[in-house]
Each structure stands twice: as C-alpha cells, then as structure tokens.
Design a protein around this motif. Structure first.
Motif, mmCIF file in Angstrom:
data_model
loop_
_atom_site.group_PDB
_atom_site.id
_atom_site.type_symbol
_atom_site.label_atom_id
_atom_site.label_comp_id
_atom_site.label_asym_id
_atom_site.label_seq_id
_atom_site.Cartn_x
_atom_site.Cartn_y
_atom_site.Cartn_z
ATOM 1 N N CYS A 281 0.851 -1.200 0.000
ATOM 2 C CA CYS A 281 0.000 0.000 0.000
ATOM 3 C C CYS A 281 0.883 1.245 0.000
ATOM 4 N N ARG A 282 0.344 2.304 -0.574
ATOM 5 C CA ARG A 282 1.126 3.537 -0.660
ATOM 6 C C ARG A 282 1.392 4.124 0.722
ATOM 7 N N PHE A 283 0.359 4.080 1.587
ATOM 8 C CA PHE A 283 0.518 4.661 2.921
ATOM 9 C C PHE A 283 0.743 3.555 3.959
ATOM 10 N N GLU A 291 -8.450 4.897 0.649
ATOM 11 C CA GLU A 291 -7.132 5.487 0.388
ATOM 12 C C GLU A 291 -6.688 5.224 -1.056
ATOM 13 N N PRO A 292 -5.971 6.182 -1.661
ATOM 14 C CA PRO A 292 -5.444 5.946 -3.002
ATOM 15 C C PRO A 292 -4.304 4.923 -2.968
ATOM 16 N N LYS A 293 -4.113 4.224 -4.054
ATOM 17 C CA LYS A 293 -3.024 3.240 -4.205
ATOM 18 C C LYS A 293 -3.020 2.203 -3.078
ATOM 19 N N CYS A 294 -4.212 1.730 -2.750
ATOM 20 C CA CYS A 294 -4.323 0.686 -1.711
ATOM 21 C C CYS A 294 -4.197 -0.676 -2.393
ATOM 22 N N ALA A 299 -6.332 -5.935 -4.608
ATOM 23 C CA ALA A 299 -6.409 -7.406 -4.534
ATOM 24 C C ALA A 299 -7.860 -7.858 -4.408
ATOM 25 N N VAL A 300 -8.673 -7.059 -3.742
ATOM 26 C CA VAL A 300 -10.103 -7.376 -3.649
ATOM 27 C C VAL A 300 -10.719 -7.249 -5.042
#
Ligand SMILES: Nc1nc2c(ncn2[C@@H]2O[C@H](COP(=O)(O)OP(=O)(O)OP(=O)(O)O)[C@@H](O)[C@H]2O)c(=O)[nH]1
Ligand SMILES: [Mg+2]
Length: 351
Positions: A281-283, A291-294, A299-300
């Motif tokens: 994840c990005r964060f 959140e962006p780029k999760c 994967a979901v």
C-alpha cells in the motif's frame, strides 16, 4: 518424593526447576477443574481438592484449568500456595466486563478448534478462534467432527478446502465417533505428554471426542436440538482429562462468541494474506478503505482477497484498537498505575 506420576499430566524438567525454585514445603500438582473458589488438583499423591489462597498470598490471578501449582496440606485441608508462571494462556475478553481479560486455560500446546458437519460453517468464527489460539502461544488444529453425518467424501473435502482458505497452514482433522475416523491422528498430536484444549460451540461434539479418545463415557454429552442442531450447553466446567495413550485434553463449555484481547500479533498472523499485501500500500497506515493506491483494495478488485474476509479483518482490528485505546485512557487516568493488560510478560509466544 516420586514425581513420575506427574509426567502423565505434562510435567517436565522445566516445571520441576520452576517448582523447586519456589522453595516451598508443599507438592506440585496440575489443576484439573476450578469450581467456586475450589480446585481439583492432580498430584503425585492422587487427586486432591484445594482451596485457592489467592487473597492471603496477594496473587494477582486466580488458578485456571491447566495451571501448575504448589499445594500443601494442613489439618486435612489442601491449599494452593502458588501458581507457577504460565507457559501459554488462552485468554478472551471477559464477556461480562468489557475491559477485563478472562483466562480460559493455561499451559496448553494445542488448541483444537471443533466444528461439526451437522451445522453451517462460519469463517468469521473460525478466524476469531484462530486469533485466540495463536495469541495463547499454542498451535491451532481444526477438528471437523461428525464426518458420518456429512454427505460423503466430496462434501468433507469441500469443507476442508474452505477451512484451508480461511486457515492456511493449519492442520485439519476430520473425525467421527461413529466410524472412529481421525481419532488416531488426534492421539498422535497429543503424544507424548502434550496438553490440548477444545474450543467450539455447544453441540459441536467436544465431550464426545474426549470420550472417544478415552474409550470411556467420562464426560456427559447430550443430543443437539433437532432442526437447527444447536447444543444444550451440557459441559459447564473446564475439565482436564488424562488420555491413556499420552497427553491431556481440556474439555470446555461451548462458546458462541469470543471477544479478542490484546491479540494484535495473532491477528496479523491469521490474516497474513491481507497483511502481506498491505506492505504494497502507498501509505504505511493505510486502513484499506478509500485510500489511493491501496494494494489490498486492488487485490479485492482482482478477486485475490475475499471482500468479506477483509471486512472481518477490519472489524477485528478495530475491536483490538478500541480496547488498546481504552486501556491507554485508563492508564493515563490512574497515572503511575499499571494498565491491566494481563500477564503477557509470562507468555512464551510462538510455541
Ligand atoms: N453422528 C455423530 N454424532 C456425534 C459425533 N460427535 C458428537 N456427536 C453427537 O453430538 C451431540 C453433542 O455432542 P457433545 O459431545 O455433547 O457436544 P459438546 O461440544 O460437548 O457440547 P457442550 O458440552 O454443550 O459444549 C451428541 O448427541 C453426540 O452424540 C459424531 O462423530 N457423529
Ligand atoms: Mg460438552
């Protein structure tokens, strides 16, 4: 004093060293049942019933089934003088008090998570039980009972597959007291001198399994309700039984829901598919919501992670975070006082 009898209850050199270091005049024993402040204790002199002396000794915790203790006799009254530091401890959140823990059993190597083929399987429940078992420092094993009531081998394999996806790497044993399938494997897991406990809802067949392993009707059992296969809460105490071929097994009352307690590491372990994906994840503190780029959300999206499993993970993580927050608040409120987080220092994790 000959302590060889204690080997049947799980005694070893490490317990001997711990006991001898206490330098007490009494004898060692293992708690086989706790009832209203009194405990049945298996000792080298046979079973005794002992009073817990926790008030006088200012002991911080009460004995639970599976504890190794020092007991002594004065004028035919046996007293528990000390509880040896627990190696492992199965703990849940106290169902009555929201912010206390409740130890269920102590010094167990294996937790058998029991589920019957006569009822619907619930992944969320198994995940909670897995967290409890890993958090105890014990190894979980899933036992699918009543195989004779399944619709055949295909039906059995299907459930074994579903369990395997929820509990990767965890052994699954399919048993039946009718055909005696799987019983040898349970015997093997408990040999030599290992300690197991059973966990599962009422009617799952825990006491029946104990009786089948003992080859005697030691524990009371009762038919489940016709229609919904619900159990009748037959077993009401936690009883440690000695298996003649080796090992001990703690039979327990059926439990429906378990609250988690101080089990963050165990939660991560049960949901490694999610926590490993989350590394991408990005964060760092990504909550896998919007959140962006999760990576987890991705994967979901791609079908790699079941969205319901993610929901259950987030729910349990939130539950643990809430307890942590409340304990920290309590700690701040009585500054200098110790937070009541249980005896995590005693735990030997990862056994
Ligand atoms: N056909 C079949 N019935 C089983 C099997 N194992 C257990 N049962 C039945 O399931 C019912 C409930 O079993 P128990 O052993 O009392 O269940 P429990 O998990 O100990 O229940 P609680 O003590 O209430 O928590 C009894 O009627 C058992 O005979 C099995 O392998 N096959
Ligand atoms: Mg029972």
């Amino acid at each position: 004093m000959d302590r060889s009898e204690l080997l049947h209850f799980g005694w070893d050199a490490e317990w001997a060293a711990k006991f001898d270091a206490l330098d007490l005049s009494g004898v060692p024993g293992r708690i086989s049942r706790v009832e209203r402040g009194e405990s049945d204790v298996r000792t080298e002199r046979g079973p005794v019933r002992a009073m817990s002396d926790s008030q006088r000794s200012q002991s911080t915790h009460a004995p639970v089934t599976g504890d190794w203790v020092a007991v002594s006799e004065t004028e035919e009254v046996w007293t528990i003088d000390a509880i040896l530091d627990r190696r492992t401890e199965l703990v849940r959140r106290d169902p009555g008090e929201r912010e206390e823990q409740q130890p269920l059993s102590a010094n167990i190597d294996v937790v058998f998570l029991v589920h019957g083929f006569d009822r619907p399987f619930r992944a969320g429940k198994l995940e909670r039980f897995l967290v409890l078992a890993w958090n105890a420092g014990a190894t979980p094993v899933v036992v699918l009972t009543k195989a004779d009531l399944s619709e055949g081998v295909d039906d059995q394999n299907e459930l074994v597959g579903i369990v395997g996806a929820v509990a990767p790497g965890v052994e699954v044993v399919v048993t039946s007291i009718e055909t005696r399938a799987g019983l040898d494997r349970v015997h093997e897991i408990l040999q030599p001198h290992r300690s197991g406990t059973l966990l599962g809802e009422s009617g799952a067949g825990k006491s029946s399994l104990v009786n089948a392993l003992l080859e005697t009707e030691m524990q009371e059992t009762q038919p489940v309700r016709s229609g919904d296969a619900k159990g009748r809460h037959t077993t009401i105490t936690r009883d440690m039984l000695v298996i003649p071929t080796g090992g001990v097994l703690i039979d327990t009352p059926g439990i429906r829901a378990v609250g988690l307690w101080d089990a963050e590491d165990a939660l991560q372990r049960v949901f490694t598919d999610i926590t490993e994906t989350a590394l991408e994840c990005r964060f760092n503190d990504c909550a896998h919501g919007a959140e962006p780029k999760c990576a987890v959300a991705a994967a979901v999206e791609s079908g790699e992670i079941d969205p319901r499993r993610l929901d259950r993970y987030r729910e349990m993580a939130a539950e643990l975070a809430e307890i942590e927050e409340r304990l920290l608040e309590r700690e701040r409120a009585n500054k200098g006082g110790k937070p009541n987080r249980g005896s995590r220092g005693n735990k030997r994790r990862g056994r």
